[in-house]
Write an enzyme that holds these catalytic residues in place. Structure first.
Site, PDB file in Angstrom:
ATOM      1  N   GLY A 105       1.353  -8.515  -2.744  1.00 42.73           N
ATOM      2  CA  GLY A 105       0.240  -8.875  -3.541  1.00 42.73           C
ATOM      3  C   GLY A 105      -0.994  -8.518  -3.025  1.00 42.73           C
ATOM      4  O   GLY A 105      -1.010  -8.815  -1.834  1.00 42.73           O
ATOM      5  N   ILE A 106      -2.035  -8.286  -3.722  1.00 40.82           N
ATOM      6  CA  ILE A 106      -3.231  -7.802  -3.456  1.00 40.82           C
ATOM      7  C   ILE A 106      -4.305  -9.169  -3.502  1.00 40.82           C
ATOM      8  O   ILE A 106      -4.168  -9.597  -4.570  1.00 40.82           O
ATOM      9  CB  ILE A 106      -4.104  -6.848  -4.244  1.00 40.82           C
ATOM     10  CG1 ILE A 106      -3.093  -5.582  -4.388  1.00 40.82           C
ATOM     11  CG2 ILE A 106      -5.469  -6.677  -3.687  1.00 40.82           C
ATOM     12  CD1 ILE A 106      -3.596  -4.363  -5.001  1.00 40.82           C
ATOM     13  N   HIS A 107      -4.665  -9.834  -2.350  1.00 43.68           N
ATOM     14  CA  HIS A 107      -5.243 -10.764  -2.116  1.00 43.68           C
ATOM     15  C   HIS A 107      -6.748 -10.760  -2.225  1.00 43.68           C
ATOM     16  O   HIS A 107      -7.225  -9.979  -1.251  1.00 43.68           O
ATOM     17  CB  HIS A 107      -4.785 -11.749  -1.441  1.00 43.68           C
ATOM     18  CG  HIS A 107      -5.042 -13.305  -1.139  1.00 43.68           C
ATOM     19  ND1 HIS A 107      -4.766 -14.204  -2.357  1.00 43.68           N
ATOM     20  CD2 HIS A 107      -6.050 -13.799  -0.206  1.00 43.68           C
ATOM     21  CE1 HIS A 107      -5.571 -15.310  -1.890  1.00 43.68           C
ATOM     22  NE2 HIS A 107      -6.360 -15.074  -0.656  1.00 43.68           N
ATOM     23  N   PRO A 108      -7.386 -11.350  -2.846  1.00 44.11           N
ATOM     24  CA  PRO A 108      -7.264 -12.230  -4.012  1.00 44.11           C
ATOM     25  C   PRO A 108      -7.211 -11.794  -5.410  1.00 44.11           C
ATOM     26  O   PRO A 108      -8.268 -11.253  -5.505  1.00 44.11           O
ATOM     27  CB  PRO A 108      -8.413 -13.449  -3.934  1.00 44.11           C
ATOM     28  CG  PRO A 108      -9.673 -12.845  -3.245  1.00 44.11           C
ATOM     29  CD  PRO A 108      -8.887 -11.652  -2.561  1.00 44.11           C
TER      30      PRO A 108
ATOM     31  N   GLU B  68      -1.324 -11.068  -8.449  1.00 39.80           N
ATOM     32  CA  GLU B  68      -0.634 -11.396  -7.448  1.00 39.80           C
ATOM     33  C   GLU B  68       0.223 -12.463  -7.724  1.00 39.80           C
ATOM     34  O   GLU B  68       1.192 -12.769  -6.992  1.00 39.80           O
ATOM     35  CB  GLU B  68      -1.453 -11.368  -6.021  1.00 39.80           C
ATOM     36  CG  GLU B  68      -2.275 -12.604  -6.046  1.00 39.80           C
ATOM     37  CD  GLU B  68      -2.829 -13.040  -4.509  1.00 39.80           C
ATOM     38  OE1 GLU B  68      -2.338 -12.954  -3.558  1.00 39.80           O
ATOM     39  OE2 GLU B  68      -3.911 -13.609  -4.747  1.00 39.80           O
TER      40      GLU B  68
END
Length: 424
Positions: A397-400, A404
């Site tokens: 996931g791409i945070h934030p 995600e």
């Protein structure tokens, strides 16, 4: 503006088709071209052959023919302005009898090869494509005024009273909320902020007006005739077109496409016609597409807190597959920065519905949160490719981000586990 070189060549090709019942675009050394010419000679039919290799602009004419017909090679054969094709297709048309029908001097002629009734996205796309293939095309588009007297221009529901104004008004609402939230991030302003509905409406209408004009120009550039008139069939191949002044005209066409779309239905309650802003919100591309997957249609409700979904609802999935075959993962979440750090972490919601008997394939996707439309579009493509829970778990996931959330879902509905979040 003077016509471009390509427009001049296209006009020249159209003029050749108008003048010559049998038109062969050829090259003098091509044996396939010779076979086609020999065929017409054997049938006793006169033809006109333009030898492209002997013309200074022959290669450019061949490019124009490619744009018009989708065919790159020669011979390129037209009979009575109808594109037949190359050598093989012409010979096949001779064998199955269609060529003789085209050659028949007693055949009925029409004003247009195609008349499209309806100037929405489907009608516009159809008419321009037909024109590009060498057909003579007309588009009729007329908007019957609403009970309040409103009407609009070319482009259909989506452009004029649907998707486009809806999304622009949605953006206006988001900007208003952002102004309120900005104070939580340290922005200070003393000036009283208020919203002017008329300004928003006028700017949106001006933008839509520019789109209407662009569609008219595009039709003109494609040599499609546009009439702002209401079409009614009076004979199988003849229609009556009535403009807003009541003037009637009549046109004949070999083929017709009816792409009139839909109109909103009023609720039949007091005030519905006087106070409601109506629209028929749908995606025309899906309605017009004859192999469409009507299950995995990404859908979004554009409210300030957007809702997006694709596939089955939980209730429908249970009805079709049975509750025992499903696993439902869900969670609450709150996007970082909305409206301020330290706020409620449990206002947004995410859910996927998986079919345990099909490798935990995701058959239902649901998200409530900002930018849900953008999120859902991507997951819609993934679901078309057979997205499974395992693949989601393997995705970093791409945070934030909000999206995600779907890569870290662990709590199933059947477990009864707590889905509230304490932080990002």
């Amino acid at each position: 503006m003077p016509p471009t070189g390509r427009e001049v060549l296209r006009s020249r090709v159209q003029e050749l088709l108008e003048k010559n019942p049998v038109m062969v675009f050829s090259k003098s050394y091509c044996p396939y071209c010779d076979r086609v010419k020999e065929l017409f000679t054997s049938l006793g039919k006169e033809y006109f052959a333009l030898e492209l290799d002997q013309c200074d602009d022959g290669s450019s004419i061949q490019e124009v023919l490619h744009e018009m017909t989708g065919q790159k090679t020669v011979p390129n054969v037209f009979v009575n302005k109808t594109h037949v094709g190359g050598c093989d297709k012409t010979l096949q048309a001779h064998q199955d009898g269609t060529l003789q029908k085209l050659l028949d001097n007693n055949s009925v002629t029409y004003d247009y090869d195609l008349i499209v009734i309806g100037g929405g996205s489907g009608g516009l796309a159809c008419s321009k494509e037909a024109s590009a293939l060498g057909k003579k095309v007309m588009v009729l588009d007329f908007v019957v005024p609403t009970p309040m007297g409103s009407s609009w221009g070319l482009g259909g529901t989506c452009v004029n009273v649907g998707c486009i104004p809806k999304k622009l008004m949605h953006q206006a609402a988001l900007l208003g909320q952002a102004l309120k939230d900005s104070r939580k991030f340290g922005w200070e302003y003393d000036e009283q902020v208020k919203h002017n509905w008329e300004t928003m409406r006028d700017n949106i209408q001006n933008y839509i007006g520019s789109l209407n004009w662009g569609y008219r120009v595009a039709l003109r550039d494609k040599n499609v005739r546009y009439e702002n008139a209401y079409g009614e069939f009076v004979e199988p191949h003849k229609i009556k077109a009535t403009n807003k002044r009541g003037k009637e005209s009549f046109f004949t066409g070999e083929k017709f496409v009816i792409a009139t779309g839909e109109r909103p239905r009023y609720l039949n309650i007091p005030g519905d016609k006087e106070y409601c802003i109506t629209s028929f919100f749908y995606d025309e591309d899906y309605i017009l597409t004859c192999r469409c997957d009507y299950i995995n249609v990404p859908t979004t409700v554009f409210t300030p807190m957007e809702y997006g979904c694709c596939g089955y609802s939980e209730e429908k999935a249970i009805e079709i597959f049975g509750e025992e075959t499903l696993e439902v993962y869900h969670t609450l979440f709150w996007p970082l920065g909305m409206p301020y750090p330290g706020g409620d972490n449990n206002t947004c919601f995410a859910k996927i519905i998986c079919n345990k008997l099909d490798n935990d394939r995701v058959i239902g996707f649901h998200v409530l949160g900002p930018n849900a439309g953008e999120i859902t579009q991507g997951f819609g493509a993934a679901m078309k490719c057979g997205l499974t829970k395992e693949k989601l778990d393997e995705t970093i996931g791409i945070h934030p981000t909000c999206a995600e959330t779907f890569t870290t879902m662990e709590v199933t509905k059947s477990s009864g586990g707590d889905i509230t979040q304490k932080g990002c």
